[in-house]
Design a protein around this motif. Structure first.
Motif, PDB file in Angstrom:
ATOM      1  N   LYS A 133       0.838  -1.206   0.000  1.00  9.52           N
ATOM      2  CA  LYS A 133       0.000   0.000   0.000  1.00  9.52           C
ATOM      3  C   LYS A 133       0.871   1.254   0.000  1.00  9.52           C
ATOM      4  N   LYS A 134       1.954   1.220   0.752  1.00 12.87           N
ATOM      5  CA  LYS A 134       2.825   2.398   0.811  1.00 12.87           C
ATOM      6  C   LYS A 134       3.604   2.590  -0.494  1.00 12.87           C
ATOM      7  N   LEU A 135       4.025   1.496  -1.108  1.00 14.17           N
ATOM      8  CA  LEU A 135       4.837   1.607  -2.317  1.00 14.17           C
ATOM      9  C   LEU A 135       3.989   1.886  -3.549  1.00 14.17           C
ATOM     10  N   CYS A 136       2.864   1.190  -3.676  1.00 12.55           N
ATOM     11  CA  CYS A 136       2.086   1.225  -4.923  1.00 12.55           C
ATOM     12  C   CYS A 136       0.642   1.629  -4.706  1.00 12.55           C
ATOM     13  N   LYS A 137       0.316   2.108  -3.509  1.00 17.32           N
ATOM     14  CA  LYS A 137      -1.069   2.482  -3.192  1.00 17.32           C
ATOM     15  C   LYS A 137      -2.037   1.343  -3.537  1.00 17.32           C
ATOM     16  N   TRP A 188       1.523   3.630  -9.560  1.00 20.82           N
ATOM     17  CA  TRP A 188       2.962   3.389  -9.617  1.00 20.82           C
ATOM     18  C   TRP A 188       3.780   4.660  -9.763  1.00 20.82           C
ATOM     19  N   LYS A 189       3.129   5.820  -9.848  1.00 23.61           N
ATOM     20  CA  LYS A 189       3.838   7.042 -10.232  1.00 23.61           C
ATOM     21  C   LYS A 189       5.014   7.351  -9.286  1.00 23.61           C
ATOM     22  N   LEU A 190       4.800   7.198  -7.981  1.00 23.42           N
ATOM     23  CA  LEU A 190       5.871   7.512  -7.030  1.00 23.42           C
ATOM     24  C   LEU A 190       7.131   6.700  -7.324  1.00 23.42           C
ATOM     25  N   LEU A 191       6.940   5.425  -7.604  1.00 29.00           N
ATOM     26  CA  LEU A 191       8.096   4.572  -7.868  1.00 29.00           C
ATOM     27  C   LEU A 191       8.709   4.883  -9.236  1.00 29.00           C
TER      28      LEU A 191
END
Length: 463
Positions: A310-314, A398-401
């Motif tokens: 959840k924290k990495l990829c929501k 995935w945008k953050l990653l």
């Protein structure tokens, strides 16, 4: 990854739910002791869960008998709401260490009483004391209404003692099974806890008429002991610090116990008079905590895995599917398998759960569907037939990653993602298998499919 970066990733896994782009941006370049200070500073934030409303009461503040029946009938649904709210909280909480410690104590004092409101009260009690004083927490949890009902102390009366709580406070909460107590000690302690009950307001109540005020003899002492005396006598025993230190070592350092380290931690715990925060700071600042043997050595728990995704990829699924996912992976919050809670280590992995863990990242690509091989719960007979598979519609972002790896060239990308997501030794990873699953049709697809491929490796399950 240099040595300081590796230490940072290790620390973020043990004090929270692993590194994220935001946490790496925040802590990169900082000395590890400075990172520790910020993590403990964040952990001072205490924010209760307030999902379940307080039950309606009469003019005396008491819950009517019929309402009690309704509350029992609603309890399963309310515990599910608490479960989902806590998962969401863990995914966004700044006080990640406090949430992690609350999870530890939720397992240590494993409880699942049939009243959602009381479980919420207990949950917030554990969060309040998660980094406080163990002696204080033990006294308060012993008078916690959910605990009293869960371990049958409501039925513990002088004419008919019930030994359940007295047994578990020694076996599960303080000394460990078979360590420094006898069956007679349990019987005598049970007499001391008679009259500890829950009133119609849902609060602790001492019922003097039900209390056995006769002389008791346990641990080599005689006296007219009450419940508080028993807890204080337990806290005087050296074994309590050893038992708690060993359990914390297994959850926060290494499933494989180093007894010399446990003795070191136990002495520290005793000398601080059971200061939990002091113990955890000592662990995270010890040089041995960062030894190679303690990095990338523990199997991540099901809930930690879900929160990490959840924290990495929501990661998002609907509420019922989130509960089904926890069940399949083997850990449903507020529904421990028994009074001893969940066991860490290899118990998290079996042929079904490992397949589910490794399949989930694949399903996360393009908002796919995951098929859960759902096993029936203990009470579900299902007419002897295998439980039907349940499909989980998965949503991700995935945008953050993708942004985090913008500066990495295609040639550097796979190793950079492995460094970011994997803590176990790199030489174990099957890079050929990862390359087979990469879609290089454009840059964004390359990044996302590489991340998903790395998440499907067995090494991703080890932190």
């Amino acid at each position: 990854m240099n040595n300081n970066e590796k230490k940072l990733h290790h620390l973020l896994h043990r004090t929270g739910f692993g590194p994220t782009p935001e946490l790496i941006d925040r802590f990169s370049g900082m000395a590890i002791p400075d990172v520790q200070k910020e993590i403990f500073s964040d952990a001072e934030i205490i924010q209760d869960l307030t999902i379940i409303p307080r039950p309606d009461t009469n003019d005396k503040g008491e819950v009517r008998p019929l309402k009690v029946v309704v509350l029992v009938l609603k309890s399963q649904k309310e515990k599910e709401l608490l479960n989902l709210a806590w998962i969401d909280r863990m995914a966004v909480a700044q006080a990640m260490l406090r949430e992690k410690m609350t999870m530890f104590w939720h397992n240590h004092f494993a409880t699942s009483a049939n009243f959602g409101w009381l479980m919420q009260v207990q949950h917030n009690l554990l969060r309040k004391h998660a980094l406080g004083n163990f002696a204080t927490m033990l006294h308060e949890i012993s008078k916690d209404p959910a605990m009293i009902l869960w371990l049958n102390n409501q039925e513990n009366k002088k004419d008919a003692p019930n030994e359940n709580f007295a047994r578990e406070v020694m076996e599960l909460f303080t000394l460990g099974e078979g360590n420094g107590y006898s069956e007679n000690d349990i019987k005598q302690a049970a007499r001391a806890f008679t009259g500890w009950a829950v009133n119609k307001k849902g609060e602790f109540e001492f019922r003097e008429k039900d209390h056995d005020d006769g002389e008791k003899e346990l641990f080599g002492k005689k006296g007219n002991f009450g419940g508080e005396d028993i807890i204080n006598m337990l806290l005087e025993k050296e074994q309590v610090s050893i038992f708690i230190a060993r359990k914390i070592y297994k959850w926060f350092v290494n499933h494989e116990v180093d007894e010399e380290r446990v003795d070191e931690l136990a002495k520290k715990f005793r000398s601080s008079k059971y200061d939990i925060s002091d113990l955890m700071q000592y662990i995270f600042s010890s040089s041995w905590f960062y030894d190679e043997e303690n990095i990338g050595c523990n199997i991540v728990t099901p809930v930690e895995l879900i929160v990490r995704l959840k924290k990495l990829c929501k990661l998002e699924v609907d509420d019922q599917q989130m509960l089904a996912l926890q069940q399949v992976l083997g850990q449903t919050l507020f529904l421990p398998p028994n009074v001893a809670g969940w066991k860490p280590g290899r118990a998290w992995i079996n042929s079904t759960s490992l397949v589910q863990r490794m399949h989930l990242p694949k399903a996360m690509l393009d908002s796919g569907t995951a098929r859960l091989n759902k096993r029936p719960a203990f009470e579900e007979q299902n007419n002897g037939k295998p439980a039907a598979d349940e499909k989980v519609k998965v949503k991700t972002e995935w945008k953050l990653l993708v942004d985090h790896f913008t500066k990495k060239s295609d040639a550097e990308l796979t190793e950079a993602i492995i460094d970011f997501l994997i803590l176990s030794p790199n030489d174990r990873i099957d890079r050929q298998l990862i390359e087979k699953n990469i879609d290089a049709s454009n840059r964004e697809r390359r990044v996302i499919t590489t991340i998903a491929a790395v998440m499907q490796t067995p090494e991703f399950q080890i932190v």
